[in-house]
Design an enzyme around this catalytic site. Structure first.
Site, mmCIF file in Angstrom:
data_model
loop_
_atom_site.group_PDB
_atom_site.id
_atom_site.type_symbol
_atom_site.label_atom_id
_atom_site.label_comp_id
_atom_site.label_asym_id
_atom_site.label_seq_id
_atom_site.Cartn_x
_atom_site.Cartn_y
_atom_site.Cartn_z
ATOM 1 N N ASN A 33 0.833 -1.214 0.000
ATOM 2 C CA ASN A 33 0.000 0.000 0.000
ATOM 3 C C ASN A 33 0.869 1.267 0.000
ATOM 4 O O ASN A 33 0.354 2.377 0.002
ATOM 5 C CB ASN A 33 -0.984 0.017 1.187
ATOM 6 C CG ASN A 33 -0.262 0.132 2.518
ATOM 7 O OD1 ASN A 33 0.965 0.113 2.574
ATOM 8 N ND2 ASN A 33 -1.018 0.251 3.596
ATOM 9 N N VAL A 58 -3.371 -4.827 2.550
ATOM 10 C CA VAL A 58 -3.793 -6.196 2.878
ATOM 11 C C VAL A 58 -4.659 -6.283 4.133
ATOM 12 O O VAL A 58 -5.188 -7.353 4.440
ATOM 13 C CB VAL A 58 -2.588 -7.168 3.011
ATOM 14 C CG1 VAL A 58 -1.858 -7.309 1.700
ATOM 15 C CG2 VAL A 58 -1.662 -6.767 4.132
ATOM 16 N N TYR A 146 3.492 -3.212 17.590
ATOM 17 C CA TYR A 146 4.204 -4.103 16.652
ATOM 18 C C TYR A 146 4.366 -5.480 17.277
ATOM 19 O O TYR A 146 4.005 -6.500 16.687
ATOM 20 C CB TYR A 146 5.564 -3.491 16.343
ATOM 21 C CG TYR A 146 6.400 -4.227 15.327
ATOM 22 C CD1 TYR A 146 5.962 -4.401 14.015
ATOM 23 C CD2 TYR A 146 7.664 -4.724 15.660
ATOM 24 C CE1 TYR A 146 6.748 -5.044 13.067
ATOM 25 C CE2 TYR A 146 8.462 -5.366 14.724
ATOM 26 C CZ TYR A 146 7.998 -5.524 13.428
ATOM 27 O OH TYR A 146 8.792 -6.161 12.496
ATOM 28 N N TYR A 160 -4.461 -21.728 12.260
ATOM 29 C CA TYR A 160 -4.840 -22.166 10.901
ATOM 30 C C TYR A 160 -4.090 -23.443 10.528
ATOM 31 O O TYR A 160 -4.628 -24.316 9.860
ATOM 32 C CB TYR A 160 -4.551 -21.064 9.870
ATOM 33 C CG TYR A 160 -5.754 -20.188 9.599
ATOM 34 C CD1 TYR A 160 -6.210 -19.292 10.562
ATOM 35 C CD2 TYR A 160 -6.446 -20.274 8.395
ATOM 36 C CE1 TYR A 160 -7.311 -18.495 10.328
ATOM 37 C CE2 TYR A 160 -7.556 -19.478 8.152
ATOM 38 C CZ TYR A 160 -7.983 -18.595 9.118
ATOM 39 O OH TYR A 160 -9.082 -17.814 8.887
#
Ligand code: UDP
Length: 328
Positions: A33, A58, A146, A160
């Site tokens: 971006n 994203v 962060y 996942y």
């Protein structure tokens, strides 16, 4: 031709990864971006048929047409100055951005490697840092946006992997340097070299006894590539264990740049880690990887890059205005 999506493609590490995958014969889709990235880092790739660029954030739904074999998630502000200027974007790209890319990887049956960081260890109480160390992070400090985004990113990725059986890889990146670092990102190497080139004093924060271990970018990229191609799903440290204090490092830069700059001391930023050195036993045994480029050689290549920048670029040390992005 295998196809790879690289997010943060216009950034320092992202752009070197684009070069690496092009060299290895991949079709590369770069995404960025451009908040902290710069198209200049990848403009040499635009003429190639094997390279495509998508200007996209994203943190929003990510759409890529066709097949994808691999995804590397390297989009994120990555310097303390940037976290302070764009804290919310930093949290979003590590959390929402990672979620979107995990979803994309699942939909495409792609393998996803996420860029984590030695910051997950915070201001470490264990030295050197092994992957088993859980870390010492101030959740609400300036680096928390962060550090916690990256810690959440690791948890989400493992979830996942375990729940959906997704193929995932996690690299914990330690301080890395080389050409294409942003001159005004506040990191110590561009800061010191920029100061030396502009004839300013070198600003050492604190008394300079804090340590870091600097890895040259080519070594880092090779380690990341090997990890992606391995079958190891748990986090792996990639960095150079050769440790130095920031004060000694400032002296090295004065020698390298052959300037007679003075060293001046400024207050130590909050939560600045006192020591940092990767334990790379895992990378050595699992990936058969270790860094090859010595600091003297790597720093010379980096200095040559900064010297090649125009006078205007060198003088333009003010930081980008991120104020709009904080509200997004
Ligand atoms: N640092 C410094 N002077 C500068 C910039 C950084 O002494 O002009 C110090 C900083 O306080 C830290 C070290 O250099 O201890 C590395 O800082 P950097 O921002 O490059 O990376 P990180 O702290 O994230 O490892």
């Amino acid at each position: 031709m295998k196809k790879v999506l690289i997010t943060g493609a216009a950034g320092f590490l992202g752009s070197h990864l684009c070069d690496k995958f092009i060299k290895e014969g991949f079709k590369v889709i770069g995404m960025d971006n451009l908040i902290t990235g710069d198209l200049k880092n990848i403009e040499h790739l635009f003429k190639l048929e094997s390279f495509e660029f998508y200007h996209h954030d994203v943190s929003k739904f990510v759409h890529v047409p066709g097949d994808l074999d691999y995804i590397l998630h390297f989009a994120s502000p990555a310097s303390p100055i940037d976290y302070l200027k764009i804290p919310i974007q930093t949290l979003k790209v590590g959390s929402l951005g990672t979620h979107n890319l995990l979803g994309l990887a699942k939909a495409k049956g792609a393998r996803l490697l996420i860029a984590s960081t030695s910051e997950v260890y915070g201001d470490p109480l264990v030295h050197p840092q092994t992957e088993e160390y859980y870390g010492n992070v101030n959740t609400i400090g300036p680096r928390g946006v962060y550090d916690e985004a990256k810690r959440f990113q690791e948890s989400l990725t493992m979830a996942y992997h375990r729940f959906h059986g997704l193929e995932t890889r996690i690299v914990r990146i330690f301080n890395t340097y080389g050409p294409r670092m942003r001159l005004n990102d506040g990191r110590v190497i561009p800061a010191f070299i920029g100061q030396a080139l502009r004839g300013e004093d070198l600003t050492v924060f604190g008394d300079g006894s804090q340590t870091r271990s600097f890895c040259y970018v080519d070594d880092q990229v090779e380690g990341i590539y090997k990890l992606l191609m391995s079958d190891y799903a748990e986090p792996v440290n990639i960095g150079n264990p050769y440790e130095i204090s920031i004060l000694d490092f400032a002296k090295e830069i004065i020698k390298l740049t052959k300037t007679d700059q003075k060293i001046v001391f400024k207050p130590l930023p909050k939560d600045d880690p006192m020591q940092r050195q990767p334990d790379i036993s895992k990378a050595k045994s699992i990936l058969r990887w270790e860094p090859k480029v010595e600091r003297e050689e790597g720093m010379k290549l980096t200095y040559d890059y900064f010297k090649s920048l125009s006078k205007e670029e060198l003088q333009r040390s003010e930081h980008k205005d991120f104020s709009d992005h904080n509200r997004k």
